[in-house]
Scaffold this active site. Sequence first.
Site, PDB file in Angstrom:
ATOM      1  N   GLU A 528       0.626  -1.303   0.101  1.00 18.77           N
ATOM      2  CA  GLU A 528      -0.162   0.036  -0.046  1.00 18.77           C
ATOM      3  C   GLU A 528       0.915   1.275   0.047  1.00 18.77           C
ATOM      4  OE1 GLU A 528      -2.788  -0.065   3.124  1.00 18.77           O
ATOM      5  OE2 GLU A 528      -4.014  -1.755   2.252  1.00 18.77           O
ATOM      6  N   GLU A 610      -4.881  -8.852   1.077  1.00 17.02           N
ATOM      7  CA  GLU A 610      -5.333  -8.590   2.632  1.00 17.02           C
ATOM      8  C   GLU A 610      -6.705  -8.799   2.220  1.00 17.02           C
ATOM      9  OE1 GLU A 610      -4.140  -5.067   4.971  1.00 17.02           O
ATOM     10  OE2 GLU A 610      -1.846  -5.348   4.078  1.00 17.02           O
TER      11      GLU A 610
HETATM   12  C1  GAL Z   1      -4.309  -2.494   5.386  1.00 22.13           C
HETATM   13  C2  GAL Z   1      -2.462  -2.175   5.803  1.00 22.13           C
HETATM   14  C3  GAL Z   1      -2.385  -3.183   6.918  1.00 22.13           C
HETATM   15  C4  GAL Z   1      -3.033  -2.903   7.982  1.00 22.13           C
HETATM   16  C5  GAL Z   1      -4.416  -3.069   7.907  1.00 22.13           C
HETATM   17  C6  GAL Z   1      -5.377  -2.850   8.941  1.00 22.13           C
HETATM   18  O1  GAL Z   1      -4.462  -1.229   4.951  1.00 22.13           O
HETATM   19  O2  GAL Z   1      -1.901  -2.838   4.583  1.00 22.13           O
HETATM   20  O3  GAL Z   1      -0.922  -3.084   7.319  1.00 22.13           O
HETATM   21  O4  GAL Z   1      -2.904  -1.682   8.534  1.00 22.13           O
HETATM   22  O5  GAL Z   1      -4.953  -2.213   6.858  1.00 22.13           O
HETATM   23  O6  GAL Z   1      -6.693  -3.305   8.852  1.00 22.13           O
END
Ligand code: GAL
Length: 937
Positions: A528, A610
């Site tokens: 990100e 994610e």
């Molecule tokens: C994402 C990020 C992760 C963590 C996550 C939390 O945007 O890549 O590192 O912060 O959100 O939900």
Amino acid sequence: MRDTRHGAARRLVSTLGIALAASLAAAFAPVAATARAAPQDAAGAGQPAHAPRQRLLLDDGWRFHRGDPDGNSGPYLYDVRPEVTVSADGKVADAMPEEAARVARAGTPVLKAWILPSGNAFIRDPARRHARPALDPAVDAPYARAGFDDSGWRAVTLPHDWAIEGPFLTTGPYGGMGRLQTWGPAWYRRKLDIAASDRGRKVFLDVDGAMAYASVWVNGHLAGGWPYGYNSFRIDLTPWLQPGGTNQLAIRLDNPPESARWYPGAGLYRNVWLTKTAPVHVGLWGVTVTTPEVTPASARVAWQVALDNDGSASASATVTTELYVLDEHGRIAGKPVATTQSGPATVAAGASVIVAGATTVVRPRLWGPPPTQKPQRYALVATVRQDGRVVDRYETPFGIRTVRFDPDRGVVVNGEHIPLRGVNNHHDLGALGAAFNVRAAERQLEIMRAMGANALRMSHNPPDPQLLDLADRMGFLVMDEVFDSWQRKKTPLDFHLIFPDWHEQDLRAMIRRDRNHPSIILWSVGNEVGEQYTGEIGAAVGRELVAIAHEEDATRPATGAMNYAKADMPLPGTVDVISLNYQGTGIRTLPGQFPMFRAAYPGKVILHSESASALSSRGEYQFPVPGVLSAAVRPGAGGDPATRQVSAYELFAADFGASADRAFASLDQNPYTAGEFVWTGFDYLGEPTPYYEARSSYSGIVDLAGFPKDRYYLYQSRWRADLPMVHVLPHWTWPGRAGQVTPVHVFTSGDEAELFVNGKSQGRQKKAPYAYRLRWDFVTWEPGEIRVVAYKDGKEWARETVRTAGAPAALQAQADRTTLSADGRDLAFVTVRIVDGAGIPAPRARDRVRFTVEGPAELVATDNGDATSFESFQAPDRAAFNGLVLAIVRTRAGAGGTITVRASGAGLRGTAVTMHSKLPASKAGTPEFQPRIISQM
Ligand code: GAL
């Protein structure tokens, strides 16, 4: 000072012996396999003083002190840092990163010029390497001097995380970094006895990770350092050592505040080694093994050995390689299955050459993920000879497997499609902090494996090398990731400060260290990053990083996780595999992200790097329960700002996330995607969205103590579809809720279930398309029991009963293992459950439990998984959280015997659990899942 000279650009490739040009070309065909761990010494225990290579664990005998002399850290700064005016704490996780702040550097003395040369081996262009200034830096460093009296400093053993001792910071903007102070200078000192006979040998300090901005001093001289706290690095101590006496090593660390979005830990939190070699030796991470052709009948194994000559005269050397089968403990088993012998290679003084070769393994035992495949491995042992004399011997574990990325299906390992059932994890080990421990990590992976997980994303930094060894041994597929930020910043003092000077070295170092691990299938160059927002300028950075990844390893694709980039933006075009965070149908404001990426990049695999970011607190059920599938946590709807707990109905998520159910639907509706990495497998210290007053996250499928939340069984029901299981929630101990609606939800690998309340059927339900739970939302609570019977294909499949508990009356204890290794590192995890007089778990009990340990072990930490708890992790007593509390006990080195852990609590019947700590049967034996420690200095 001499320039470290073994950069790839100056290597000569010498194809000798059976090293055919054709096999070299084949070695770089984009079909991969391979492996490696931290370089290991093949000499075995009991090696003579002049074993060709000695690798000594330097974990004992350190003295530790926080702060600089008279509190002034000015003269030891790596570089000037921008002033922090606005805290990033509590900023939404996926907020747009910002442009770096400019800092005035003129006139401030900093140590950067002496530290940058430590990375020279990882800078490809010789013209860009750094020359060390002619003189030592003009700083007085009393803590680095040989004569300094450190007897008043604290004695510590590594791995050591000084920040985990707290105390927790109960006020201020520190939630993001876990409410533990990780910042500020700290010094570690250790004596090194270097024998006179080591004169003429090379002596290196190998650090698996130091948090952060390490500067390494030897006998008062600044020898070098490494700023990025997650990478492994080597410092050549030879020029500063005086063989034939005691030498003084000092390491200063200087973690900045506001340097991370999670808890980074602090200190020498991984192993530190002393490596001694002959002048002609295998270079750092100098062996690369690839398997360019793999069939059931045979595999071609190609190897490259980088030979460094640190002597003053040109040398001629040969390399013999032997391939061995490794047993499941990682030990060499039997005779070599293949042997090769190179012709003589000439290495000029101060230069490196690569000697390459290849051989064939008949009927290879392939490495692959369970349950359908086995993680079988081999080792390549390279022996270097000069004039027939063995001068070095170096063992490299690896695996033989093929991995194909198929845009229509995803990841194909050895011909079998393996859907990625992965989790993201940060590096802390809960109550143990960031100090790496093999057993603690192994336990985490066992818990993940039992849930059905088969993949890990190292979010967002290089892990301890032993975690990759575990992944190799247990058969997890790994996305190895290097950075969370590039040039643009997420927090004021994060990696962006050093990205311009260090990105090449850090990326090359990670890949060279890790590229022989069969578990790794994919490199990630970032997560990100702010460069998603900067069009072509950002894409140029991505292109450079991906090119570096390809140069270092042509066998694996590179990716970068994106949360903002759209299919028509330039950044996705730079990566081989499209990794998207949370972009699924209905999850983001833009629907249909996956089809858009698929249309734009029909040849690229797409995966969910994610998914979910679902939030919950174990055992905390809040009412009323909205009839939704997925919702952001809001006060009174999923969240309680007064208690700072999130409802465990597992329907709630971060604002940009989704419940597991919604994420599953997104996967099933886009079946060509390769699978998911859930955010996160375990709760971690820091980033406590949505309550930044807390200390640890709510996103784990498992809480910080390692206790599964209800969500664990939702994943298990999908990932282990063949395992007969059913899980029902909530608990059924609700005095005060008589007559009130108390929804009951069920997770099962079956397709249908019937719910009974005190024997009365509440009806039978079948899973609807894209539904992953069964729910009875209008059940009225009455004391007694709920029973669920699950069915699959019309036949009974699994059942579970949950009963109303009475008042807490007793403790029950269970240890995760009954036999431990008396090595001073092995851990027992003892779970204590509070039960009522009839032995029914008391699901809301918060009684205090006190632990005592008898026998050859000590209590190292306690936890209960409550994200809001500010009790010390080192306290021997702790309040239970929703009926559970954990004690972590460590064996004493060299002392076997019975260990008894007792648990007691006021008004509760106490309990005890016993374990046996065993001395290794023979010194030569390698304990399971332990690094091969040749000897301890
Ligand atoms: C994402 C990020 C992760 C963590 C996550 C939390 O945007 O890549 O590192 O912060 O959100 O939900």
